[in-house]
Motif scaffolding. Sequence first.
Motif, PDB file in Angstrom:
ATOM      1  N   GLU A  65      33.925  49.156  40.554  1.00 52.89           N
ATOM      2  CA  GLU A  65      32.786  47.995  41.191  1.00 52.89           C
ATOM      3  C   GLU A  65      31.810  47.316  40.021  1.00 52.89           C
ATOM      4  OE1 GLU A  65      29.780  51.455  41.862  1.00 52.89           O
ATOM      5  OE2 GLU A  65      32.269  51.277  42.307  1.00 52.89           O
ATOM      6  N   PHE A  68      35.642  45.494  38.157  1.00 52.29           N
ATOM      7  CA  PHE A  68      36.519  44.745  39.076  1.00 52.29           C
ATOM      8  C   PHE A  68      35.314  43.952  40.557  1.00 52.29           C
ATOM      9  CE2 PHE A  68      39.213  48.324  37.840  1.00 52.29           C
ATOM     10  CZ  PHE A  68      39.870  47.485  36.882  1.00 52.29           C
ATOM     11  N   PRO A  69      34.932  42.926  40.082  1.00 51.05           N
ATOM     12  CA  PRO A  69      33.637  42.528  40.977  1.00 51.05           C
ATOM     13  C   PRO A  69      34.607  41.424  41.841  1.00 51.05           C
ATOM     14  CG  PRO A  69      33.331  41.896  38.893  1.00 51.05           C
ATOM     15  CD  PRO A  69      33.812  42.884  38.705  1.00 51.05           C
ATOM     16  N   ASP A  70      34.104  41.406  42.834  1.00 46.65           N
ATOM     17  CA  ASP A  70      34.872  40.094  43.901  1.00 46.65           C
ATOM     18  C   ASP A  70      34.465  39.705  43.316  1.00 46.65           C
ATOM     19  OD1 ASP A  70      35.904  38.596  45.649  1.00 46.65           O
ATOM     20  OD2 ASP A  70      35.252  40.364  47.581  1.00 46.65           O
ATOM     21  N   LEU A  71      34.735  38.567  42.819  1.00 42.88           N
ATOM     22  CA  LEU A  71      33.997  36.776  42.399  1.00 42.88           C
ATOM     23  C   LEU A  71      33.941  35.749  42.556  1.00 42.88           C
ATOM     24  CD1 LEU A  71      34.716  38.505  38.594  1.00 42.88           C
ATOM     25  CD2 LEU A  71      32.574  38.039  39.833  1.00 42.88           C
ATOM     26  N   GLY A  72      35.591  35.949  43.923  1.00 48.93           N
ATOM     27  CA  GLY A  72      36.171  34.567  43.995  1.00 48.93           C
ATOM     28  C   GLY A  72      36.473  33.832  42.842  1.00 48.93           C
ATOM     29  N   LEU A  75      39.476  37.062  36.905  1.00 50.14           N
ATOM     30  CA  LEU A  75      38.870  38.150  35.666  1.00 50.14           C
ATOM     31  C   LEU A  75      39.769  38.405  35.228  1.00 50.14           C
ATOM     32  CD1 LEU A  75      36.652  40.320  35.908  1.00 50.14           C
ATOM     33  CD2 LEU A  75      37.810  41.395  37.489  1.00 50.14           C
TER      34      LEU A  75
END
Length: 101
Positions: A65, A68-72, A75
């Motif tokens: 996490e 590999f964050p969920d950024l929108g 990345l």
Amino acid sequence: MAAYVHMSFLSNYTVLPRFKGVDDVLALDVSSDRPLFGTAFHSFRVINAYSTNTIDHRVHSVPPEVLFPDLGFPLLVVGDLNIHNPLSDPLRHFSPREISS
């Protein structure tokens, strides 16, 4: 950790560090006032991870996490994630128990 960003890059982009509370991770947010790389995005993040062993030789890993964050937005994850892990040595002998697991 440290990052080097060339002055010519900084004349076109804004680069801001993002601290994750993990010693082995450096994140940089790169942004521009114009779309980047032919996309609709004006920013992207670079995450560099350098996984090391702890003093007592337990492998220190970076949680998914954090990597590999969920950024929108785009990345790029780079790093040295296992070179210091003793299990990555290609000359290491594996016991039958290790192979079966």
